[in-house]
Structure formats: structure tokens, C-alpha cells
Design an enzyme around this catalytic site. Sequence first.
Site: not given
Length: 307
Positions: A66, A143, A212, A214
Site C-alpha cells: 500500500i 485499535s 500510531y 494519531v
Amino acid sequence: MEAKTGTRVAVVTGANKGIGYAAVMELCAKFDGIVYLTSRDETRGRKAVEELEKMGLRPAYHQLDIDDESSVVKFRDFLVETHGGLDVLINNAAIIFPMMTPAESFVESIRKTIDTNFYHTMRACKILFPILRPHARVVHLTSDDGHLLRISGREPEASVLRSKFAAPDLTEQELCQLMEDFIDAAKKGDYFERGWPNSVGEREDTWPNEGYIVSKVGISALTRIHQRQFDQDPREDLAVNCVHPGYVITDATFQKGEKTIQEGAEAACWLAMLPPSSPENVVPKGAYVWHDKQLVDWVNGPTPSIY
């Protein structure tokens, strides 16, 4: 692989190990169609396919990075030519950095994390969404760090940031600007004062990784935007949700955690295989989903548990 008219197609990104690998495993067992295990590294991806084949499963494989726009375009064109479209997309590919102490490394890790986890996931969606078929299901892996209350810097600045993320008419452009505002604050070192999280010392068993947090808040917010776009789409019954898989034992958690990869993939696969929506069967759309399949209020909380 020859084209199969009418065959349903599922894709899992970043699937050569961890939760993505387990998602392919479950989909191969339960999904009525072809399941593509994709990975950035083809050698690792094909090895993962071989492992699953030894279990009696039959995943298909295609390379997909990606971070490389041309790779996503190539995969899209392959799906169109071979299958005519896409029915399930689990966006699992992501990165996380361990603690970085030098200022330059800290900012660099934030930039790379935001790029892969947010910007490049969003770009992959822009490329792949046009080939989704009616009743398609999209799942973004987020998360517990992706809950809006994780924007927990100094008040009242943090409250202002949360209100911007939670705006019901938030646009992709405005969301991208929030990501850039955070990166700018990280460069200047005043991110906590400007409302952004400072994860140092929050919990003994975690590591500082503001980038991570944000990036995953961004993915959770993007889910709501994507569903608003789907609601205006002429294709029937498109659904996108984001899911917190739990505290899973993977390389990303440095082999710490409370759940196996199979347990971590359960809720994502449940969302991926939601049946067509009907008055008798209203499926979640644009939701933030906990690992036990609970729909959680992303704006106000509370979350069901610490993990």
C-alpha cells in the site's frame, strides 16, 4: 487464475503474518468465494500461502504494497480483469515503531507511521473502492488507541481537537489537515501543549508511540467519512466499519498481549461477512467496533475495557 463469473472476492492487506494472516485463515474456512492473501514481500506472502495450504485451505495470492501506488493500481486492474470486482476488503496493513529517543528519529517515525497507516490506506481505498460490488463489506483495522478519547493532551486544546475529529460533516481534506497539524506539532515539540497525546509513561506495559495513536484515530474518523460516501453511492448496501482487534500477541506488540491472532481476527471477519442489510437485519455501518463485537461510542466512550 481463470476468471470466475459471479465468484465473490475477498482481500486482506498485510496478511503474511499476524492478524491479517489469521483473517485469511478464517475467511478461507467460512467465506463463500476466493480469498486473496496479499503482502508487500512476495516471498513471505507465498510462504504464508504454503503454510495455509498445508492446513487444507486454499487462499489465492497477489503482491500488494500500500506504500506503492503503482502496486495498488496493478492489483486493482488484476481484480477487475480476473473477477470483475471486489466484495470484501480488510485493510490490515500498518506499521508501528518502537520508542525513538533522538528528536529526528521521533519525527521521522511519526511521518512514516502517518503515511502508511493513514494516508496510504486512504489512497488504497480511493483506488479500490470504485470496484466494490453492491453489498460489499470494508473493514479498517484500528485499535483501542484509535478511540477519540485517546486525543488526550492539554485541555482545552485537546477538547477542540476532539470536536474537529468528531464533526459529523468532517471532510477528507480537513482530516488530512489534522494529520499535518499533528506532524507540525511533533516537529516543534509542543504536541502535548497543542492537545495531542503524550503516551510516555501512560501504562507500564506499553511503549510511547504518539504517531500510531494519531494514525489510528485518523483511520477511525476516516471510517465515518467513508460510510457517509457509501450512503450516497448508487451501489446498494455498501458498509464500512473499523475494529479494535484487542491486545493481540504479534510482532507489532513485541509478542506481548492477551489474545491469539485467531482471536484478534474474529471481529474483523465477522464484519467482513455481514449479510445483506434488510429491515429485519440492520447491519452496523460506519461503526467503531470492539474486539468482542460490541459497537462502541467512538466520540464519548466509554470503551468496554482497557484493551
